[in-house]
Design a protein around this motif. Structure first.
Motif, PDB file in Angstrom:
ATOM      1  N   LEU A 172      28.982 -21.435  57.835  1.00 44.87           N
ATOM      2  CA  LEU A 172      28.699 -22.240  56.639  1.00 44.87           C
ATOM      3  C   LEU A 172      29.995 -22.712  55.994  1.00 44.87           C
ATOM      4  O   LEU A 172      30.113 -23.849  55.547  1.00 44.87           O
ATOM      5  N   SER A 173      30.984 -21.791  55.973  1.00 39.97           N
ATOM      6  CA  SER A 173      32.260 -22.115  55.347  1.00 39.97           C
ATOM      7  C   SER A 173      32.931 -23.280  56.063  1.00 39.97           C
ATOM      8  O   SER A 173      33.489 -24.176  55.437  1.00 39.97           O
ATOM      9  N   ARG A 174      32.870 -23.271  57.393  1.00 39.43           N
ATOM     10  CA  ARG A 174      33.466 -24.362  58.150  1.00 39.43           C
ATOM     11  C   ARG A 174      32.760 -25.671  57.869  1.00 39.43           C
ATOM     12  O   ARG A 174      33.371 -26.736  57.860  1.00 39.43           O
ATOM     13  N   THR A 197      39.403  -6.087  64.130  1.00 37.48           N
ATOM     14  CA  THR A 197      39.216  -4.785  63.472  1.00 37.48           C
ATOM     15  C   THR A 197      38.752  -4.952  62.027  1.00 37.48           C
ATOM     16  O   THR A 197      38.227  -4.024  61.434  1.00 37.48           O
ATOM     17  N   MET A 198      38.949  -6.157  61.476  1.00 37.77           N
ATOM     18  CA  MET A 198      38.499  -6.403  60.106  1.00 37.77           C
ATOM     19  C   MET A 198      37.027  -6.825  60.108  1.00 37.77           C
ATOM     20  O   MET A 198      36.326  -6.694  59.121  1.00 37.77           O
ATOM     21  N   LEU A 199      36.571  -7.363  61.235  1.00 32.65           N
ATOM     22  CA  LEU A 199      35.229  -7.932  61.287  1.00 32.65           C
ATOM     23  C   LEU A 199      34.182  -6.907  61.684  1.00 32.65           C
ATOM     24  O   LEU A 199      33.027  -7.008  61.300  1.00 32.65           O
ATOM     25  N   PHE A 200      34.577  -5.939  62.486  1.00 31.45           N
ATOM     26  CA  PHE A 200      33.605  -4.989  63.003  1.00 31.45           C
ATOM     27  C   PHE A 200      34.218  -3.593  62.961  1.00 31.45           C
ATOM     28  O   PHE A 200      35.390  -3.419  63.221  1.00 31.45           O
ATOM     29  N   SER A 201      33.364  -2.622  62.616  1.00 34.31           N
ATOM     30  CA  SER A 201      33.897  -1.274  62.501  1.00 34.31           C
ATOM     31  C   SER A 201      32.984  -0.301  63.227  1.00 34.31           C
ATOM     32  O   SER A 201      31.764  -0.472  63.255  1.00 34.31           O
ATOM     33  N   GLY A 202      33.582   0.700  63.837  1.00 34.44           N
ATOM     34  CA  GLY A 202      32.795   1.720  64.522  1.00 34.44           C
ATOM     35  C   GLY A 202      32.026   2.592  63.552  1.00 34.44           C
ATOM     36  O   GLY A 202      31.080   3.267  63.936  1.00 34.44           O
ATOM     37  N   GLY A 203      32.445   2.604  62.317  1.00 29.42           N
ATOM     38  CA  GLY A 203      31.735   3.366  61.305  1.00 29.42           C
ATOM     39  C   GLY A 203      32.445   4.648  60.896  1.00 29.42           C
ATOM     40  O   GLY A 203      33.421   5.069  61.518  1.00 29.42           O
ATOM     41  N   LEU A 231      30.714 -17.485  49.836  1.00 29.95           N
ATOM     42  CA  LEU A 231      30.521 -17.143  51.243  1.00 29.95           C
ATOM     43  C   LEU A 231      31.150 -15.789  51.583  1.00 29.95           C
ATOM     44  O   LEU A 231      30.583 -15.003  52.341  1.00 29.95           O
ATOM     45  N   LEU A 232      32.310 -15.516  50.983  1.00 26.79           N
ATOM     46  CA  LEU A 232      32.929 -14.191  51.191  1.00 26.79           C
ATOM     47  C   LEU A 232      31.977 -13.096  50.723  1.00 26.79           C
ATOM     48  O   LEU A 232      31.826 -12.057  51.364  1.00 26.79           O
ATOM     49  N   ARG A 233      31.336 -13.349  49.564  1.00 31.69           N
ATOM     50  CA  ARG A 233      30.382 -12.373  49.033  1.00 31.69           C
ATOM     51  C   ARG A 233      29.200 -12.187  49.975  1.00 31.69           C
ATOM     52  O   ARG A 233      28.733 -11.076  50.191  1.00 31.69           O
ATOM     53  N   ILE A 234      28.711 -13.319  50.527  1.00 36.81           N
ATOM     54  CA  ILE A 234      27.572 -13.230  51.441  1.00 36.81           C
ATOM     55  C   ILE A 234      27.971 -12.421  52.678  1.00 36.81           C
ATOM     56  O   ILE A 234      27.203 -11.592  53.165  1.00 36.81           O
ATOM     57  N   SER A 235      29.210 -12.621  53.141  1.00 38.10           N
ATOM     58  CA  SER A 235      29.635 -11.897  54.329  1.00 38.10           C
ATOM     59  C   SER A 235      29.754 -10.403  54.048  1.00 38.10           C
ATOM     60  O   SER A 235      29.777  -9.600  54.968  1.00 38.10           O
ATOM     61  N   ALA A 236      29.825 -10.007  52.777  1.00 42.06           N
ATOM     62  CA  ALA A 236      29.949  -8.586  52.452  1.00 42.06           C
ATOM     63  C   ALA A 236      28.657  -8.015  51.879  1.00 42.06           C
ATOM     64  O   ALA A 236      28.667  -6.991  51.220  1.00 42.06           O
ATOM     65  N   CYS A 293      26.154 -11.324  59.172  1.00 41.42           N
ATOM     66  CA  CYS A 293      26.359 -12.007  57.886  1.00 41.42           C
ATOM     67  C   CYS A 293      27.682 -12.764  57.894  1.00 41.42           C
ATOM     68  O   CYS A 293      27.778 -13.902  57.429  1.00 41.42           O
ATOM     69  N   LEU A 294      28.693 -12.096  58.432  1.00 42.25           N
ATOM     70  CA  LEU A 294      30.038 -12.669  58.454  1.00 42.25           C
ATOM     71  C   LEU A 294      30.084 -13.934  59.296  1.00 42.25           C
ATOM     72  O   LEU A 294      30.661 -14.948  58.896  1.00 42.25           O
ATOM     73  N   VAL A 295      29.452 -13.870  60.469  1.00 43.50           N
ATOM     74  CA  VAL A 295      29.456 -15.025  61.366  1.00 43.50           C
ATOM     75  C   VAL A 295      28.736 -16.200  60.711  1.00 43.50           C
ATOM     76  O   VAL A 295      29.231 -17.331  60.710  1.00 43.50           O
ATOM     77  N   VAL A 296      27.581 -15.913  60.098  1.00 42.44           N
ATOM     78  CA  VAL A 296      26.819 -16.973  59.429  1.00 42.44           C
ATOM     79  C   VAL A 296      27.654 -17.575  58.292  1.00 42.44           C
ATOM     80  O   VAL A 296      27.794 -18.795  58.176  1.00 42.44           O
TER      81      VAL A 296
END
Lengths: 289, 311
Positions: free
Chosen positions: B301-303, A117-123, B234-239, B294-297
């Motif tokens: 990278l973080s790993r 739920t932190m990674l993906f959101s319905g919007g 990386l946290l910034r890139i994911s956001a 973005c988060l997955v990438v």
């Protein structure tokens, strides 16, 4: 001890100076608005007021703290923050405890269901439609329930529970204590530092949130303080003058300044006492599994 | 206790036994599960209205399918490119200009020996983080007021400005600067924590080798917090796809939409302002999917480059 060269001494002086200037930059906006809120309207309008009030008076504050709308929104904020924080911490820690037990069957997949739920959101819109469908729009429930669980806080609490020695749990089990009993009688009391940290984060979150009120609340009598303040700041003079005839001899800008300061005071008052919990949370969250 | 002696031998039935024994634990998960189903998973399901012509009376199920209409509309809407570009640019400006400041601040605070002074600086610089964007927005509006705002008075006295919130040239600068003001102190904490966990023997060894404070910072402190720095980048890139909507909604106005309107505010206006539910959901879904990528990438990278991963 430490041998310091001349260069290092000079650096040290500049470093202290620089940090003092920085701290001043953090405080000046408040002091400026504070000075203006305490000054005579004419001096404010003429732009004379810097950091020291000119023509000191408390008229605007008298108006703000007697203003029914201000007091009502303060009350709404206290209720939402109190109830919301209590439920949030209860529900989040109830999730965190089972997920901190390494023997729990299905722990990995269940944890993922929560973390996803932190990674993906319905919007925004689908969430709005759900809240509307539940009949929560224009109730305090809309301000409380959607934020009642947080993955971040769950991880803080889970790490803390996991760090409590297993022997305590085993001893309680032998004494015939149930899981729920172990949680409430042993784990919660032992986890007070983490619980306090999460309480503080959550309370600040509820207190400062205005976006929920912006999208879910239509009636002004359910506005929390942050939303009321937004109205006062963004929709400048209109409703202040319309709704409150007695205000006409006060300058809306002064009222706005006084409202900003009055809304900041609750945070500034509790902040020094709670500061240590804010910081320990960062450390707790950073602990690896 | 008698139970223990009669424990069955087969692994599968002992697993079943565990489930039964730990019923209480699963029950504890239930309230939280209900909350995330209602407020997270149900909206994820509801996001299918991006592929429908949502009608509030017919509901999510009853509304007719519209295929990819809303996504093709979005690709033809010039406003969409505008908000996409603004979102990305503001994130990149934040990454470049805002990101180094907490590191420098942490290094400077770390050099202070006087505990009281150090504590006071920390207390004061953390404070704005705990204020609502309404308050910080109000202070910003006041400071940048075209008629006698403090910043404009100072700028005016040296022949510059004025900087106002109505000015397209400065709007993004104001966004990044006000956020830096609010968050710089707080963001420094994680670096201070990383610095304090560096082994003091390393410093002693450096002193023996004749390193002064500057050399110690360069060769001990910075390498010591390297993985923290990488992790934060990386946290910034994911956001990258996220902007602080509460901040922008406080400060922007139609005059600066061209540079300040971001995906979050656009979805808000299209969806809740103009009731274009399906279209706004499509925009939001686009944001979520790109954000997830973005988060997955970033996590991969973080790993690879640090020992930490986000999940």
């Amino acid at each position: 001890m430490i041998i310091r060269s001349r260069g290092e001494k000079i650096f040290s002086v500049f470093n202290h100076l620089f940090l003092v200037v920085l701290a001043a930059i953090m405080l000046l906006p408040f002091l400026h608005v504070l000075a203006k809120s305490l000054s005579d309207e004419a001096a404010v309008m003429a732009g004379y007021v810097g950091l020291v009030p000119i023509g000191f008076n408390l008229r605007t504050y008298k108006y703000v703290i007697n203003n029914y709308e201000f007091l009502r929104s303060l009350y709404v904020s206290v209720v939402v923050t109190g109830v919301g924080t209590f439920l949030h911490v209860l529900i989040t820690s109830l999730v965190a405890y089972p997920l901190s037990r390494d023997y729990l069957v299905g722990r990995g997949p269940i944890t993922f269901i929560f973390i996803f739920t932190m990674l993906f959101s319905g919007g925004l819109i689908p969430t709005y439609l759900v809240v509307k469908g539940l009949g929560l729009v224009d109730t305090l429930g809309a301000l409380i329930f959607p934020g009642i669980f947080s993955v971040f806080n769950m991880i803080i609490l889970r790490n803390y529970f996991a760090s409590i020695p297993d022997s305590l749990e085993e001893a309680a089990k032998i004494d015939g204590c149930s899981h729920l009993g172990i949680f409430f009688r042993i784990m919660l009391p032992l986890s007070m530092p983490a619980i306090a940290t999460v309480c503080v984060y959550t309370a600040v979150g509820y207190w400062n949130n205005y976006f929920s009120a912006l999208i879910y609340i239509n009636s002004r009598n359910l506005y929390p303080l942050a939303m009321y303040l937004r109205q006062v700041v963004v929709d400048t003079s209109s409703q202040l003058v319309d709704l409150n005839p007695e205000i006409s001899n006060l300058n809306p800008q002064s009222v706005r300044n006084a409202t900003v300061i009055a809304s900041t005071v609750p945070i500034i008052v509790v902040y020094p006492f709670l500061q240590k919990y804010f910081i320990s949370g960062i450390m707790l969250g950073a602990v690896k599994e | 206790m008698t139970d223990l002696r009669r424990r069955p031998h087969k692994a599968s039935s002992s697993k079943f036994k565990r489930l039964k024994q730990d019923k209480g634990l699963y029950l504890m998960l239930l309230p939280g599960l209900i909350v995330i189903i209602l407020f997270h998973y149900l909206p994820m399901y509801g996001a299918i209205i991006a592929f429908k012509d949502f009608n509030i009376i017919k509901g999510i199920m009853g509304s007719p399918w519209a295929g990819l209409k809303h996504f093709s509309n979005l690709l033809y809407a010039p406003e969409f490119y505008r908000v996409f570009r603004n979102t990305l640019l503001i994130s990149i400006y934040r990454l470049v200009f805002q990101f180094p400041i907490p590191i420098i601040l942490a290094l400077l605070i770390n050099e202070i020996r006087n505990v009281l002074f150090k504590r006071s600086i920390q207390t004061i610089t953390y404070l704005p983080h705990f204020l609502s964007w309404v308050i910080v927005g109000a202070l910003t509006i006041d400071l940048l007021s075209p008629s006698g705002g403090l910043i404009n008075k100072v700028l005016g006295s040296i022949g510059l400005g004025p900087v106002t919130l109505m000015d397209k040239k400065y709007f993004r600068t104001v966004l990044v600067a006000s956020q830096t003001w609010k968050e710089a102190g707080w963001s420094a904490i994680i670096y201070l924590a990383a610095i304090s966990s560096i082994d003091t023997e390393l410093y002693e060894a450096a002193v023996v080798d004749g390193a002064n404070r500057w050399k110690q910072t360069l060769h001990v402190t910075l390498p010591g917090i390297r993985s923290t720095i990488v992790f934060i980048i990386l946290l910034r890139i994911s956001a990258l796809m996220l902007t602080d909507v509460e901040q922008v909604l406080m400060l922007y106005n139609p005059l600066v939409y061209e540079v300040g309107d971001v995906i979050g505010t656009y979805v808000y206006r299209q969806g809740l302002g103009r009731m274009k539910y399906s279209y706004a959901t499509a925009v939001g879904l686009f944001q979520s999917v790109v954000g997830f990528a973005c988060l997955v990438v970033a996590n991969r990278l973080s790993r690879k480059y640090t020992d930490t991963s986000m999940w």
